[in-house]
Design an enzyme around this catalytic site. Structure first.
Site, PDB file in Angstrom:
ATOM      1  N   HIS A 124      -5.818   2.797   1.240  1.00 25.76           N
ATOM      2  CA  HIS A 124      -5.002   3.924   1.699  1.00 25.76           C
ATOM      3  C   HIS A 124      -5.607   4.645   2.916  1.00 25.76           C
ATOM      4  O   HIS A 124      -4.934   4.865   3.918  1.00 25.76           O
ATOM      5  CB  HIS A 124      -4.809   4.959   0.582  1.00 25.76           C
ATOM      6  CG  HIS A 124      -4.243   4.394  -0.693  1.00 25.76           C
ATOM      7  ND1 HIS A 124      -3.308   3.405  -0.715  1.00 25.76           N
ATOM      8  CD2 HIS A 124      -4.483   4.695  -1.996  1.00 25.76           C
ATOM      9  CE1 HIS A 124      -2.986   3.122  -1.969  1.00 25.76           C
ATOM     10  NE2 HIS A 124      -3.693   3.887  -2.765  1.00 25.76           N
ATOM     11  N   ASP A 140       0.906  -1.137   0.000  1.00 25.74           N
ATOM     12  CA  ASP A 140       0.000   0.000   0.000  1.00 25.74           C
ATOM     13  C   ASP A 140       0.947   1.189   0.000  1.00 25.74           C
ATOM     14  O   ASP A 140       1.588   1.473   1.025  1.00 25.74           O
ATOM     15  CB  ASP A 140      -0.876   0.020   1.254  1.00 25.74           C
ATOM     16  CG  ASP A 140      -1.867   1.173   1.200  1.00 25.74           C
ATOM     17  OD1 ASP A 140      -1.431   2.306   0.895  1.00 25.74           O
ATOM     18  OD2 ASP A 140      -3.058   0.961   1.454  1.00 25.74           O
ATOM     19  N   HIS A 141       1.079   1.858  -1.133  1.00 22.89           N
ATOM     20  CA  HIS A 141       2.176   2.828  -1.233  1.00 22.89           C
ATOM     21  C   HIS A 141       2.020   3.999  -0.266  1.00 22.89           C
ATOM     22  O   HIS A 141       2.979   4.699   0.028  1.00 22.89           O
ATOM     23  CB  HIS A 141       2.380   3.303  -2.677  1.00 22.89           C
ATOM     24  CG  HIS A 141       1.413   4.329  -3.159  1.00 22.89           C
ATOM     25  ND1 HIS A 141       0.167   4.009  -3.638  1.00 22.89           N
ATOM     26  CD2 HIS A 141       1.506   5.677  -3.252  1.00 22.89           C
ATOM     27  CE1 HIS A 141      -0.456   5.123  -3.990  1.00 22.89           C
ATOM     28  NE2 HIS A 141       0.326   6.160  -3.777  1.00 22.89           N
TER      29      HIS A 141
HETATM   30  C1  BG6 Z   1      -3.787   4.800  -6.254  1.00 23.09           C
HETATM   31  C2  BG6 Z   1      -5.173   4.917  -6.794  1.00 23.09           C
HETATM   32  O1  BG6 Z   1      -3.671   3.669  -5.417  1.00 23.09           O
HETATM   33  O2  BG6 Z   1      -3.466   5.961  -5.511  1.00 23.09           O
HETATM   34  C3  BG6 Z   1      -5.298   6.135  -7.661  1.00 23.09           C
HETATM   35  O3  BG6 Z   1      -5.498   3.759  -7.555  1.00 23.09           O
HETATM   36  C4  BG6 Z   1      -4.854   7.381  -6.895  1.00 23.09           C
HETATM   37  O4  BG6 Z   1      -6.644   6.309  -8.110  1.00 23.09           O
HETATM   38  C5  BG6 Z   1      -3.480   7.153  -6.279  1.00 23.09           C
HETATM   39  O5  BG6 Z   1      -4.813   8.462  -7.796  1.00 23.09           O
HETATM   40  C6  BG6 Z   1      -3.106   8.310  -5.370  1.00 23.09           C
HETATM   41  O6  BG6 Z   1      -1.760   8.184  -4.976  1.00 23.09           O
HETATM   42  P1  BG6 Z   1      -0.896   9.466  -4.593  1.00 23.09           P
HETATM   43  O7  BG6 Z   1       0.394   8.892  -4.113  1.00 23.09           O
HETATM   44  O8  BG6 Z   1      -0.750  10.254  -5.857  1.00 23.09           O
HETATM   45  O9  BG6 Z   1      -1.663  10.189  -3.549  1.00 23.09           O
END
Ligand code: BG6
Length: 484
Positions: A240, A177-178
């Site tokens: 997230h 989960d980044h």
């Molecule tokens: C991803 C989603 O996991 O996270 C995207 O699938 C979203 O829809 C993105 O735009 C948001 O990531 P960050 O790091 O740009 O906030």
């Protein structure tokens, strides 16, 4: 600046889907940065595996173009880029067939850390996991890395977990989960558990409510088909935002180690109360002259999918009884702003009289942009004129507080990939956590489907539908401002 790069063991990293969007946009530019920082051992290799008919030279050329596209010019000196590209190899592999597997076996070393990154559709996870074993490619130090979406409901997540566990032990499975790799998200834990100041106040006695906002300005262009089947709940909340909520709400783990942290997060998810219908607001953006509407981007005029969602969540445990957690996230909103705010209660009594306006202390953790932490405190407005109170922020914007060090902060992906090589699962989701999160979201999503609920329209560049504001107004609260 003192180098704090911790060396990692020698490794072979195989990226299934090595020519795909995630590999080009995030994984390889991230690895290049780690290479430049000196973290990549001398013999470490990266092996792209995909269906395209390429050789090493063609793959290197393709990845060079990707790094040039996604890395600032000053951060990619030609010599470094050339040396990095020499670490890259390519094998054409048929995930569902037999082609390429023996070539992969020849290439991948058994006596180093093996990381297999499944940057492919989840429907291929089982086939790849099975072939890594039947071809005797995966050794004792093998780890697999998988991306969201991890299932689309409890049943599919369970099936996916079973497929992976048929071939790999839970200790070898790294579910990314980044958001957990973002610098400020880890800082949230440092702030909570590295200071005496906050933890005593971190409960229902002192906290009025918590807000988590992840607002995006992008739409779903290019991913309309995926997103239309997913929506903000599955795409952002189940993973997230849920992870952010867990880090705010969890009990202090006894150690910063994988199971201690994940046990505490799991307890939070299990303590979430089932949602009431009136505590959820779904929205869908409409179009204007310049920009397509959601249904146009999704190419589905009848779409009932939400591109925005706001929720009021209750956690039934001693620490949080009666403290609402308000979450919202959406596409095509006013600004890109991700923030967690803990809003403390009013002081119990005003010694300055009724006419003096009091403000609440707010601890605000900004994930992006402009990462940092602000604590709003009340002081006396300087000068004559009696006792007037004013809010000032104690501001720790990382870029200011840390100077050039702040620029060297690794991107979420590079940090997480290095954690995989190190064998540290703390910032990855455990299978039971993912299942518990689906168990909570499933009834909400099924409720919309059964009633054919239509999301409320909202304008591009707004803060979402009006009903989202009402969700807080009903309780005399309001959302933190989203600043354009
Ligand atoms: C991803 C989603 O996991 O996270 C995207 O699938 C979203 O829809 C993105 O735009 C948001 O990531 P960050 O790091 O740009 O906030």
């Amino acid at each position: 600046m003192v180098s704090r790069v911790i060396p990692v063991d020698d490794f072979d990293l195989v990226i299934f889907g090595g020519t795909g969007d995630l590999a080009r946009r995030k994984i390889l530019p991230g690895l290049f940065r780690r290479f430049r920082s000196g973290q990549m051992p001398e013999n470490a290799r990266i092996i792209g595996a995909a269906r395209s008919d390429l050789d090493d030279a063609a793959y290197r050329k393709d990845i060079k173009a990707a790094i040039v596209e996604f890395t600032a010019e000053e951060a990619r000196p030609a010599g470094d880029l050339k040396a990095f590209l020499e670490r890259l190899h390519y094998v054409k592999v048929d995930a569902l067939g037999t082609d390429g597997w023996s070539a992969l076996k020849k290439l991948v070393r058994k006596d180093v850390v093996q990381a297999f990154y499944f940057s492919v559709a989840p429907s291929l996870f089982g086939a790849i996991a099975e072939r890594l074993h039947s071809n005797k490619i995966a050794g004792e130090r093998a780890r697999i890395v998988v991306e969201k979406p991890f299932g689309r409901d409890l049943e599919s997540a369970k099936a996916l977990n079973k497929t992976l566990r048929d071939h790999f032990d839970e200790s070898q499975i790294y579910r990314i989960d980044h958001y957990l790799g973002k610098e400020t998200v880890q800082n949230l834990m440092a702030v909570r558990f590295g200071n005496m100041l906050f933890e005593p106040l971190w409960n229902a006695q002192y906290v009025d409510h918590v807000q988590i906002t992840v607002a995006e300005t992008v739409g779903v262009d290019g991913r309309g088909a995926y997103y239309d089947k997913s929506g903000a709940m599955r795409d952002m909340v189940q993973n997230h935002l849920m992870q952010l909520l867990c880090l705010i709400a969890m009990e202090p783990p006894s150690r910063f180690d994988p199971d201690a942290v994940r046990d505490e997060k799991l307890k939070v998810i299990r303590a979430l109360e089932p949602m009431e219908r009136e505590d959820v607001v779904r929205g869908q953006y409409t179009g204007n002259e310049d920009t397509k509407s959601f249904v146009e981007e999704a190419d589905n005029p009848d779409s009932l999918t939400e591109s925005f969602i706001a929720l009021k969540i209750a956690i039934s445990n001693w620490r949080w009884a009666g403290v609402p957690f308000y979450l919202r996230t959406g596409k095509r909103m006013k600004a890109r702003q991700s923030e967690i705010s803990v809003i403390f209660k009013d002081a119990p009594h005003s010694i300055f009289g009724q006419d003096v306006e009091h403000h609440r202390n707010i601890l605000s953790i900004r994930l992006q942009p402009n990462e940092g932490i602000t604590l709003g405190v009340t002081i006396k407005e300087p000068g004559p004129g009696g006792m007037r109170l004013v809010d000032v922020p104690l501001d720790m914007t990382f870029a200011e507080a840390l100077g050039p060090d702040a620029e060297d902060v690794p991107d979420a992906y590079e940090r997480l990939i290095m954690d995989v090589i190190r064998g540290n699962q703390t910032l990855f989701m455990r299978g039971d956590e993912v299942e518990a999160a689906w168990a909570w979201t499933d009834p909400i999503i099924n409720g919309w489907r059964d009633r054919s609920d239509r999301p409320k329209p909202y304008e591009i560049g707004s803060t979402g539908p009006e009903d989202a504001a009402v969700l807080l107004h009903k309780a005399g609260r309001r959302w933190r401002e989203i600043k354009a």
